[in-house]
Scaffold this motif. Structure first.
Motif, PDB file in Angstrom:
ATOM      1  N   ALA A  28      36.755  38.560  40.343  1.00 52.08           N
ATOM      2  CA  ALA A  28      35.642  37.878  41.013  1.00 52.08           C
ATOM      3  C   ALA A  28      36.125  36.553  41.605  1.00 52.08           C
ATOM      4  O   ALA A  28      35.719  36.161  42.703  1.00 52.08           O
ATOM      5  CB  ALA A  28      34.505  37.639  40.026  1.00 52.08           C
ATOM      6  N   TYR A  29      37.016  35.858  40.897  1.00 50.05           N
ATOM      7  CA  TYR A  29      37.555  34.600  41.425  1.00 50.05           C
ATOM      8  C   TYR A  29      38.327  34.846  42.718  1.00 50.05           C
ATOM      9  O   TYR A  29      38.208  34.103  43.681  1.00 50.05           O
ATOM     10  CB  TYR A  29      38.484  33.933  40.395  1.00 50.05           C
ATOM     11  CG  TYR A  29      37.731  33.169  39.343  1.00 50.05           C
ATOM     12  CD1 TYR A  29      36.717  32.271  39.716  1.00 50.05           C
ATOM     13  CD2 TYR A  29      38.015  33.324  37.995  1.00 50.05           C
ATOM     14  CE1 TYR A  29      36.017  31.568  38.755  1.00 50.05           C
ATOM     15  CE2 TYR A  29      37.320  32.627  37.038  1.00 50.05           C
ATOM     16  CZ  TYR A  29      36.319  31.757  37.415  1.00 50.05           C
ATOM     17  OH  TYR A  29      35.626  31.066  36.468  1.00 50.05           O
TER      18      TYR A  29
ATOM     19  N   PHE B  83      36.864  39.726  31.178  1.00 46.34           N
ATOM     20  CA  PHE B  83      37.729  38.703  31.752  1.00 46.34           C
ATOM     21  C   PHE B  83      38.444  39.238  32.991  1.00 46.34           C
ATOM     22  O   PHE B  83      38.561  38.552  33.990  1.00 46.34           O
ATOM     23  CB  PHE B  83      38.758  38.251  30.713  1.00 46.34           C
ATOM     24  CG  PHE B  83      38.200  37.268  29.732  1.00 46.34           C
ATOM     25  CD1 PHE B  83      38.426  35.910  29.858  1.00 46.34           C
ATOM     26  CD2 PHE B  83      37.410  37.707  28.675  1.00 46.34           C
ATOM     27  CE1 PHE B  83      37.894  35.017  28.955  1.00 46.34           C
ATOM     28  CE2 PHE B  83      36.875  36.819  27.779  1.00 46.34           C
ATOM     29  CZ  PHE B  83      37.115  35.459  27.916  1.00 46.34           C
TER      30      PHE B  83
ATOM     31  N   MET C  39      36.233  39.043  35.757  1.00 41.51           N
ATOM     32  CA  MET C  39      36.015  37.664  36.155  1.00 41.51           C
ATOM     33  C   MET C  39      37.168  37.181  37.051  1.00 41.51           C
ATOM     34  O   MET C  39      36.945  36.538  38.072  1.00 41.51           O
ATOM     35  CB  MET C  39      35.919  36.796  34.907  1.00 41.51           C
ATOM     36  CG  MET C  39      35.043  35.597  35.059  1.00 41.51           C
ATOM     37  SD  MET C  39      34.896  34.766  33.483  1.00 41.51           S
ATOM     38  CE  MET C  39      36.563  34.212  33.228  1.00 41.51           C
TER      39      MET C  39
END
Ligand code: HEC
Length: 359
Positions: free
Chosen positions: A37-38, A31, A34
């Motif tokens: 990455a956003y 997470f 992630m």
């Protein structure tokens, strides 16, 4: 250009905040990655806003560009998806169905046991004179109801292969070329040439017991899950180990197992099953083990009635008598390991049969 530099700086700050913030909140690494990455995605969008406008495409070039873009995206999706372990919904459904079937059959067996017991009570009330005789006649019926449900059609090896699938060992191992896409754990096609049924059972219940040569790093990191001794029944681990012990393909690249030597001199493990007189496993039973000279220890049986107790016994305790007890039933054995042997694991298997708990 300074506008872009500023945006990148802001993005770096945001990414750090996202990583450490989510880490502090206890999110798993996946997470955290992630979230970062956003932030990166946001950065790309804002950088695109600064980019000089593209030449307008039209006609065939536009169509070709569109198809090209679509192909690249598809390749990323398909490539990404196929590098993960594959889950076929039908296979998953089948597995759930299998588990439910066993549960249902067990519930049915229990139900019929209750019925049989009620019937017994009725008969006993009818005629207390013939009580003993009738009990004798009904006991075998109860035992039949308790037998593992519907395995008639499967051989032990087939059932073992089924257990292998049920517990998804294939996520990390390969047999017959099938399984783990990534090389997470060793190929098992020749494991039967190296390990006995008992050693395989021990490895499944205690992954630290031995390691596959060449997988030292994975072993240290504890990659093989340590959960099976809490999940598997005795029947499951035995059939699974029996199945694996039949895999003897000398052309396969199964690595040699190396028995873990460390800590051998520190302790002694007693392990086994606690059952009642009818052979039924007794979960949650307290088991104590006390060496003649030294400190005792205790443990509890798991769902399968299996226990494991680690005793602090050293070289000078070799030859000591150890008393193992559960619910007042005692058994002893002599821990006669060789103090000069620092390689073989010091352990004793000991099963106990105790009276069924009341109620
Ligand atoms: C998450 C990955 C993972 C899963 C799931 C897993 N294993 Fe393993 N297994 C490993 C790794 C990594 C090794 C090698 C390191 C080691 O031995 O600890 C290994 C080693 C082994 C070995 C020793 C092989 C050799 O050549 O010495 C056996 C046997 C084994 N596993 C059986 C099983 C069985 C049976 C299951 C299912 C109940 C299972 N494993 C599930 C990762 C896994």
């Amino acid at each position: 250009m300074s506008a872009s530099v500023k945006k990148i700086a802001v993005a770096v700050v945001l990414a750090l905040a996202a990583w450490f913030g989510s880490g502090a909140l206890g999110f798993p690494h996946v997470f955290q990655a992630m979230f970062v990455a956003y932030v990166a995605l946001g950065l790309v969008v804002f950088l695109l806003l600064d980019a000089p406008p593209m030449k307008r495409l039209s006609g065939w070039t536009a169509a070709a560009a569109l198809v090209g873009f679509y192909l690249v995206l598809s390749a990323i999706y398909i490539g990404g998806a196929s590098s993960w372990p594959q889950y076929d919904p039908e296979v998953e459904k089948g597995k759930i169905e299998k588990i439910l079937k066993r549960k249902r059959a067990m519930a049915l067996a229990e139900q019929s046991q209750v019925d049989a017991l009620l019937e017994q009570v009725r008969v006993l009330q009818d005629d207390s004179q013939t009580m003993m005789a009738r009990l004798g006649r009904y006991a075998p019926a109860a035992a039949v109801a308790e037998a593992p449900p519907e395995q008639g059609a499967l051989t032990v090896v087939e059932r073992g292969a089924e257990v292998y699938d049920l517990y998804e060992c294939y996520n990390c191992h390969k047999i017959g070329g099938k399984g783990s896409v990534k090389k997470r754990g060793p190929v098992l096609d020749n494991i039967g040439s190296f390990l006995t049924v008992n050693d395989i059972k021990r490895k499944i219940f205690d992954p630290t017991y031995l390691y596959a040569k060449g997988f030292e790093k994975e072993h240290k990191k504890g990659r093989m899950p340590d959960k099976y001794k809490d999940l598997m029944t005795e029947e499951e681990v035995t059939t699974l180990a029996t199945y694996l012990s039949t895999l003897k393909d000398p052309t396969a690249k199964t690595p040699k197992p190396v028995f873990v030597k460390s800590n051998v001199e520190h302790g002694f493990t007693v392990f086994g099953y606690v059952r009642d007189a009818s052979g039924r496993a007794l979960p949650g039973t307290e088991v104590h083990a006390v060496p003649q000279s030294g400190h005792g220890a205790s443990g509890k049986t798991n769902e399968a009635g299996y226990y494991e107790i680690f005793l602090h016994m050293h070289n000078e305790n070799a030859g000591a008598t150890v008393e193992v007890s559960a619910q007042g039933v005692k058994k002893t054995f002599v821990a006669d390991y060789d103090p000069s042997d620092t390689i073989t694991r010091r352990q004793q298997s000991l099963d106990l049969t105790v009276p069924a708990p009341k109620g």
